[in-house]
Enzyme design. Structure first.
Site, mmCIF file in Angstrom:
data_model
loop_
_atom_site.group_PDB
_atom_site.id
_atom_site.type_symbol
_atom_site.label_atom_id
_atom_site.label_comp_id
_atom_site.label_asym_id
_atom_site.label_seq_id
_atom_site.Cartn_x
_atom_site.Cartn_y
_atom_site.Cartn_z
ATOM 1 N N ASP A 114 -7.828 -10.462 8.651
ATOM 2 C CA ASP A 114 -7.531 -11.832 8.242
ATOM 3 C C ASP A 114 -8.156 -12.776 9.279
ATOM 4 O OD1 ASP A 114 -6.243 -14.238 7.555
ATOM 5 O OD2 ASP A 114 -4.417 -13.270 6.973
ATOM 6 N N LYS A 122 -10.437 -10.698 4.381
ATOM 7 C CA LYS A 122 -10.304 -12.090 3.942
ATOM 8 C C LYS A 122 -11.235 -12.921 4.824
ATOM 9 C CE LYS A 122 -5.700 -13.041 2.639
ATOM 10 N NZ LYS A 122 -4.402 -13.646 2.997
ATOM 11 N N LYS A 145 2.453 -1.474 9.849
ATOM 12 C CA LYS A 145 2.772 -0.435 8.890
ATOM 13 C C LYS A 145 1.834 -0.480 7.685
ATOM 14 C CE LYS A 145 7.571 -1.611 9.802
ATOM 15 N NZ LYS A 145 8.674 -2.381 9.232
ATOM 16 N N ARG A 195 5.475 -3.268 -0.412
ATOM 17 C CA ARG A 195 4.504 -2.321 0.139
ATOM 18 C C ARG A 195 4.244 -1.179 -0.839
ATOM 19 N NH1 ARG A 195 3.669 -3.439 5.659
ATOM 20 N NH2 ARG A 195 5.472 -4.164 6.827
HETATM 21 C C1 PRP Z 1 -1.407 -7.345 9.198
HETATM 22 C C2 PRP Z 1 -2.501 -6.308 9.147
HETATM 23 C C3 PRP Z 1 -3.236 -6.521 10.429
HETATM 24 C C4 PRP Z 1 -3.040 -7.981 10.726
HETATM 25 C C5 PRP Z 1 -4.308 -8.706 10.398
HETATM 26 O O1 PRP Z 1 -0.332 -6.793 9.883
HETATM 27 O O2 PRP Z 1 -1.997 -5.012 9.037
HETATM 28 O O3 PRP Z 1 -2.728 -5.721 11.477
HETATM 29 O O4 PRP Z 1 -1.974 -8.444 9.897
HETATM 30 O O5 PRP Z 1 -4.175 -10.082 10.606
HETATM 31 P P1 PRP Z 1 -5.122 -10.915 11.560
HETATM 32 O O6 PRP Z 1 -6.540 -10.522 11.241
HETATM 33 O O7 PRP Z 1 -4.827 -12.340 11.175
HETATM 34 O O8 PRP Z 1 -4.762 -10.642 12.976
HETATM 35 P P2 PRP Z 1 1.146 -7.405 9.891
HETATM 36 O O9 PRP Z 1 1.371 -8.133 11.175
HETATM 37 O O10 PRP Z 1 1.361 -8.176 8.630
HETATM 38 O O11 PRP Z 1 2.075 -6.129 9.963
HETATM 39 P P3 PRP Z 1 2.327 -4.951 8.905
HETATM 40 O O12 PRP Z 1 1.044 -4.143 8.842
HETATM 41 O O13 PRP Z 1 3.450 -4.171 9.497
HETATM 42 O O14 PRP Z 1 2.671 -5.559 7.575
#
Ligand code: PRP
Length: 199
Positions: A118, A146, A58, A180
């Protein structure tokens, strides 16, 4: 663009829980300015192509809707949802498809819109998933990168800001689904337990 400038200002707002504090890392004004630049860059690469944005739910919702309005030209969008994180600030590294795309991307110029890159595990999974569907072009835009946390060998084609290894919330990013709706990208800290664990 790097965020070498780290704002010190703590922010208060209704909805901030006791024991938690946030300070602004990237103001909404800086996000807005950078977004216009990103939109110009993307549109410059595909001046006359219809662009099909895919938002990863999201966290990317505000980024996608703001970017879509800056892009100009023909733009459509779709969303999918994957899960890579449990509750809290730790990553499990596991990627699961929760909601698939609504429409085919075959032959389309696809821009994947992510709020944060990330470890890169999610993007690696997504790129493989999208490539199999034969888009005409496949590009990735991320608001935040990051870089220090990267595990998978992936990178975005367009990056808003390179950020330090801090836990960030706001402008779509959450902590346990909260924060958010903060307009700025902020660093979350826990007053009682010291600095929030980075993720
Ligand atoms: C976050 C972000 C990416 C993912 C990146 O999503 O939106 O999809 O993490 O992380 P990575 O590079 O370590 O794989 P999250 O799972 O937090 O869901 P959200 O967007 O619903 O908050």
């Amino acid at each position: 663009m790097s965020t070498s400038r780290t704002a010190r200002k703590s922010k208060t707002f209704p909805g901030l829980r006791s024991g938690e504090s946030v300070r602004v890392l990237i103001s909404s004004a800086r996000v807005k300015t950078r977004l216009k630049q990103l939109a110009r860059e993307i549109r410059g690469d595909f001046p006359s192509e219809p662009l099909h944005l895919i938002g990863v739910l999201k966290g990317s919702v505000f980024f996608l809707t703001d970017l879509a309005r800056e892009l100009g030209g023909e733009v459509s969008f779709d969303f999918l949802s994957v899960s890579s994180y449990g509750h809290g600030t730790d990553s499990t590294g596991e990627v699961k498809l929760i909601k698939d795309l609504d429409v085919s991307i075959e032959g389309k110029t696809v821009i994947v819109v992510e709020d944060i890159l990330d470890t890169g595990l999610t993007l690696k999974y997504l790129l493989r998933f999208f490539e199999e569907k034969k888009p005409k072009h496949l590009r990735v835009v991320v608001l935040l990168d990051k870089v220090a946390r990267r595990i998978a060998d992936v990178q975005a084609h367009y990056t808003g800001f390179v950020i330090p290894n801090e836990f960030v919330v706001g402008y779509g990013l959450d902590f346990d689904e909260r924060y958010r709706n903060l307009p700025d990208v902020c660093i979350l800290q826990f007053a009682a337990r010291g600095k929030a664990k980075t993720a």
